[in-house]
Design a protein around this motif. Structure first.
Motif, PDB file in Angstrom:
ATOM      1  N   SER A 216       0.853  -1.191   0.000  1.00 36.02           N
ATOM      2  CA  SER A 216       0.000   0.000   0.000  1.00 36.02           C
ATOM      3  C   SER A 216       0.887   1.238   0.000  1.00 36.02           C
ATOM      4  O   SER A 216       2.041   1.189   0.434  1.00 36.02           O
ATOM      5  N   SER A 218      -0.006   3.895   1.675  1.00 37.62           N
ATOM      6  CA  SER A 218      -0.252   4.535   2.967  1.00 37.62           C
ATOM      7  C   SER A 218      -0.609   3.468   3.987  1.00 37.62           C
ATOM      8  O   SER A 218      -0.976   2.343   3.635  1.00 37.62           O
ATOM      9  N   GLN A 220      -2.479   1.135   6.278  1.00 40.81           N
ATOM     10  CA  GLN A 220      -3.832   0.596   6.144  1.00 40.81           C
ATOM     11  C   GLN A 220      -4.620   0.664   7.443  1.00 40.81           C
ATOM     12  O   GLN A 220      -5.750   0.182   7.499  1.00 40.81           O
ATOM     13  N   GLU A 223      -3.950   5.504   7.669  1.00 39.82           N
ATOM     14  CA  GLU A 223      -3.948   6.133   6.341  1.00 39.82           C
ATOM     15  C   GLU A 223      -2.889   7.214   6.172  1.00 39.82           C
ATOM     16  O   GLU A 223      -2.947   8.005   5.236  1.00 39.82           O
ATOM     17  N   GLN A 232       0.552  12.315  -1.712  1.00 39.01           N
ATOM     18  CA  GLN A 232      -0.232  12.431  -0.487  1.00 39.01           C
ATOM     19  C   GLN A 232       0.508  13.250   0.562  1.00 39.01           C
ATOM     20  O   GLN A 232      -0.117  13.999   1.324  1.00 39.01           O
TER      21      GLN A 232
END
Length: 342
Positions: A216, A218, A220, A223, A232
């Protein structure tokens, strides 16, 4: 806490010089052996021999070596029947006598399953799961289970039989796993590592597979972006975090959301590993009960062999010491009577 014991040593012999049967394992360019038709000599390998198996039914000698190949030769004629080459040194070998399948582990961390024929072979599949070189293999033809130990200090059980593709991870050693032996009658796995650690694993329990690690950009859980998620970080005006993984659920998490450690033996984690906070809260005290016993061999174990009928184990090490162990306090006298301990 995992239990630690020291067994009584029945005998030990100091001056050991590493001799082995049939092949010395040293790097001369020509290996020799003895078969039923007399002595024969062939160029089986061009480098150190790492493993060798004799099949009486097929009249083959199967061997692997640091010349990155597995070869099989006819013991009657002494002729080379076939070779298969790998990209890395072949380090260990197991063979199924009924199906003529060969399992070859190598220094890249892969295990190759080969179907050997009289003058050819075919690759059935390649097993990938270790992060270090394969040091030892053990094949159980009854349950059709393959066990592998590696320099990543872990053991993997591969279900080659009924539940194809199922793998179980066992982590309890703190150094390279050097030898394995599965006791089919009592459903126990004995493993030895190069730091002298000896483990006896209870495989007669329902175990869980370790999850695949998820990826991912970010965390999980909260976030928050990881440090490579430039967009982001710019949008939220925050610094990126380092990525970790929960060993129980496999989710990608940051350090803040995985600040706790826990053992989880049912998944093979006998010592504490990183888990996310929600998984930590879900693990009960009884879930941390060890499913293995750990013992101190007090010498650098390089190889182990079991006499299952008498409950004896022999270990030898790079310290040139051979020890004979009485295993009956751990595996029980049931090996002779046919009753599994409960």
């Amino acid at each position: 806490m995992a239990e630690k014991r020291q067994w009584s040593v029945l005998a030990q012999h100091l001056p050991h010089h590493g001799l082995s049967l049939l092949c010395s394992g040293l790097p001369p360019r020509q290996q020799t052996g003895v078969c039923g038709s007399g002595q024969w000599s062939r160029n089986a390998h061009q480098n150190r021999v790492s493993a060798i198996i004799f099949s009486l039914a097929a009249e083959w000698v199967i061997s692997t070596g640091h010349d990155k190949c597995v070869s099989w030769m006819c013991t009657r004629s002494g002729n080379m029947l076939g070779r298969h080459f790998f990209t890395s040194w072949a380090s260990c070998l197991q063979y199924d006598f009924d199906t003529q399948y060969a399992f070859v582990g190598d220094y890249s961390g892969q295990i190759t399953l080969l179907k050997l024929e009289q003058n050819s072979c075919s690759v059935i599949t390649t097993l990938k799961g270790h992060e270090g070189s394969i040091a030892c293999l053990w094949w159980d033809p009854i349950q059709r289970l393959l066990f592998s130990g590696a320099s990543d200090n872990s053991i993997i059980m591969w279900d080659i039989g009924g539940r194809k593709g199922r793998t179980l991870l066992l982590q309890g050693h703190h150094d390279r796993v050097q030898s394995l032996c599965y006791l089919q009658l009592t459903r126990q796995l004995v493993s030895c590592s190069s730091d002298g650690g000896i483990a006896v694993w209870n495989m007669d329990v329902s175990r869980e597979e370790a999850p695949q690690w998820l990826e991912s950009d970010s965390c999980q859980k909260c976030e928050q972006p990881f440090f490579w998620n430039i967009k982001q970080m710019w949008d939220t005006k925050t610094l990126g975090l380092r990525q970790h993984h929960c060993r129980k659920c496999g989710q990608a998490v940051c350090g803040k959301c995985s600040s706790k450690r826990s053992s989880y033996p049912v998944m093979g984690f006998e010592f504490q590993v990183r888990v996310c906070d929600s998984c930590y809260d879900s693990i009960k005290d009884e879930d941390r009960t060890s499913l293995a016993t750990f013992h101190e061999g007090k010498h650098n174990i390089s190889h182990m062999s079991m006499d299952v009928a008498r409950g004896l184990m022999v270990t030898c090490g790079t310290d040139r010491i051979v020890k004979i162990w009485d295993m009956t306090p751990v595996v029980g006298c049931s090996l002779a009577t046919g009753f599994a301990p409960r």
